[in-house]
Design a protein around this motif. Structure first.
Motif, short mmCIF file in Angstrom:
data_model
loop_
_atom_site.label_atom_id
_atom_site.label_comp_id
_atom_site.label_asym_id
_atom_site.label_seq_id
_atom_site.Cartn_x
_atom_site.Cartn_y
_atom_site.Cartn_z
N HIS A 159 0.88 -1.11 -0.14
CA HIS A 159 0.02 0.09 -0.25
C HIS A 159 1.00 1.22 -0.11
N ILE B 245 1.84 2.85 3.45
CA ILE B 245 2.70 2.17 4.18
C ILE B 245 4.17 2.27 3.56
N LEU C 189 7.50 3.99 5.33
CA LEU C 189 8.68 3.13 5.61
C LEU C 189 9.91 3.69 4.88
#
Length: 467
Positions: A34, A37, A41
């Motif tokens: 996704h 995310i 990250l």
């Protein structure tokens, strides 16, 4: 948060930035992680790799995320409410029909682009896009074909005006830093923006629309309808649609209020109007973009929300249902701002400009390349404009006002090209128009680049004539 003192050399920082973008695209496109995310990250990993002190990393992350949400979340929220009301009451259909009848079916994309150019003079890119979204979708739904035929001319018009034309903050700040006359910059850059839009956006949209068949998104307004203006929503009442004058009047509310804000703020900055005037401050407050959209939504509720027998309770449910699907848009856009903020704080942008600053190339090209480097490094067109102008300001001391205006054009052109995953606007376009990241890179990124290159080409052709 201010940029840190780099702990790595220029080459290392550039490698870190390049690797971060490549890994991010791999995670999103190939791994199918996704986007929200993946962005968070990679932002964390990039912050560590670039040498931001561990204790400062949370602040670096939240600074970019929070500042982006502060400017985007309210606009998207109010904009989607207004769009939903226009869509279910038939207002967007009425406006779309009127535009098409005036310009003709074959020139519907041109009609959308021209209208967006007019609205885009005082309204920022993201605010204009959310207000125009239901109109774009309605026209696309009526005539079919790739959404890009209709979406890119309008979105590109807002992008062109936002980057190139005062009183938008980027060109105003760049012109001020270079010591130019804002009025001259407006007179020079407005026709250049129109030429660049026609060549780099409108003509390119035809090419991209033929190559990429992008369907209507269902994220904001439900599944594609039968073309009657009804989306099949259970909240849609049988009713006579609002008049064209009413719809246009609603859309003029943010245009007028934001226009007051922009003009008055510019006059205060130039010293034409003194600070502290209560009436002026009040108009500036009403013209603040979120406040102007709030007023517009309240007016739309009063004038459209209860049409066709709909109660205020039903209108509330309608507006509430419109907000749920945009959570992903808001979070991804904020995360894109987080990634761009980390790149800026880490000093990667400064490393790029340092590597370009001493090459001895012509000033106009140098301005374009430095702005491009900043754009690629940290995403924000406005930041690229202001930073690049500051870096070359000492070289503009002896230039005429027209030369400075063309220099602003070159900087704005560089700050426009190569919109990618660290640009919050990239994610707005991707999610609003229902495109995956790979398609957005092949369409929006390409169109932004042709827009910037077209503007720079005009400036480069004119600059020797005024030197």
């Amino acid at each position: 948060m201010d940029p840190i003192d780099p702990v790595h050399g220029t080459a290392t920082l550039l490698l870190i930035a390049a690797a971060a973008v490549v890994v991010l695209l791999f995670l999103i496109i190939k791994v199918k992680l996704h986007a929200f995310i993946a962005l968070v990250l990679i932002s964390v990993v990039t912050a560590v790799a670039a040498g931001i002190p561990i204790a400062d990393i949370p602040t670096a992350l939240t600074t970019g995320f929070g500042s982006t949400l502060a400017s985007v979340a309210l606009l998207v929220g109010f904009g989607v409410m207004l769009g939903r009301l226009l869509e279910v009451t038939g207002g967007a259909q009425v406006l779309a029909d009127t535009l098409v009848n005036r310009f003709g079916e074959k020139r519907a994309p041109l009609a959308l682009g021209v209208a967006a150019l007019i609205f885009g003079l005082p309204i920022f890119f993201d605010a204009g896009l959310v207000v125009f979204l239901p109109i774009i979708l309605t026209v696309a739904r009526r005539f079919g074909g790739s959404l890009l035929f209709y979406a890119l001319p309008a979105a590109g018009a807002f992008a062109a005006m936002h980057a190139l034309v005062p009183p938008h903050p980027g060109p105003v700040a760049a012109g001020t830093l270079l010591g130019g006359d804002i009025g001259v910059i407006l007179l020079v850059n407005l026709p250049i923006a129109l030429i660049a839009w026609y060549v780099g956006v409108y003509r390119m949209s035809k090419v991209l629309g033929r190559r990429f068949d992008v369907g209507l998104p269902s994220l904001l307004f439900g599944e594609e309808n039968d073309g009657t203006g009804s989306s099949g929503d259970t909240d849609t009442k049988t009713q006579a649609p609002p008049t064209f004058g009413l719809v246009l009047g609603l859309l003029m509310i943010p245009l007028v209020l934001i226009g007051f804000n922009t003009v008055l703020s510019t006059l205060i900055e130039s010293g034409t109007i003194a600070e502290g005037n209560i009436l002026v401050d009040g108009l500036i407050l009403l013209g603040n973009t979120p406040v102007a959209l709030l007023i517009t939504v309240l007016a739309a509720i009063a004038l459209l929300g209860t049409r066709g027998g709909r109660t205020l309770g039903e209108t509330q449910q309608l507006l509430d249902s419109s907000l749920g699907p945009i959570c992903s848009i808001v979070l991804i856009t904020g995360a894109g701002g987080m990634f761009g903020g980390v790149l800026q704080i880490s000093g990667i942008g400064d490393a790029l400009t340092t590597s370009l600053g001493g090459l001895g190339i012509p000033l106009l090209l140098q301005a374009f390349l430095i702005a491009t480097a900043l754009r690629v490094a940290q995403g924000s067109a406005t930041v690229a404009l202001t930073t690049a102008a500051g870096l070359i300001a000492s070289q503009a001391a002896d230039l005429s006002n027209v030369q400075i205006a063309l220099l602003v054009t070159a900087i704005a052109a560089g700050a426009t090209v190569l919109s990618h995953v660290n640009d919050s606007g990239f994610w707005l376009v991707s999610r609003f128009f229902g495109m995956d990241e790979q398609t957005t890179l092949k369409t929006w990124t390409v169109m932004e680049t042709t827009l910037g290159l077209s503007a720079f080409a005009v400036a480069a052709a004119l600059y020797p004539l005024v030197s």
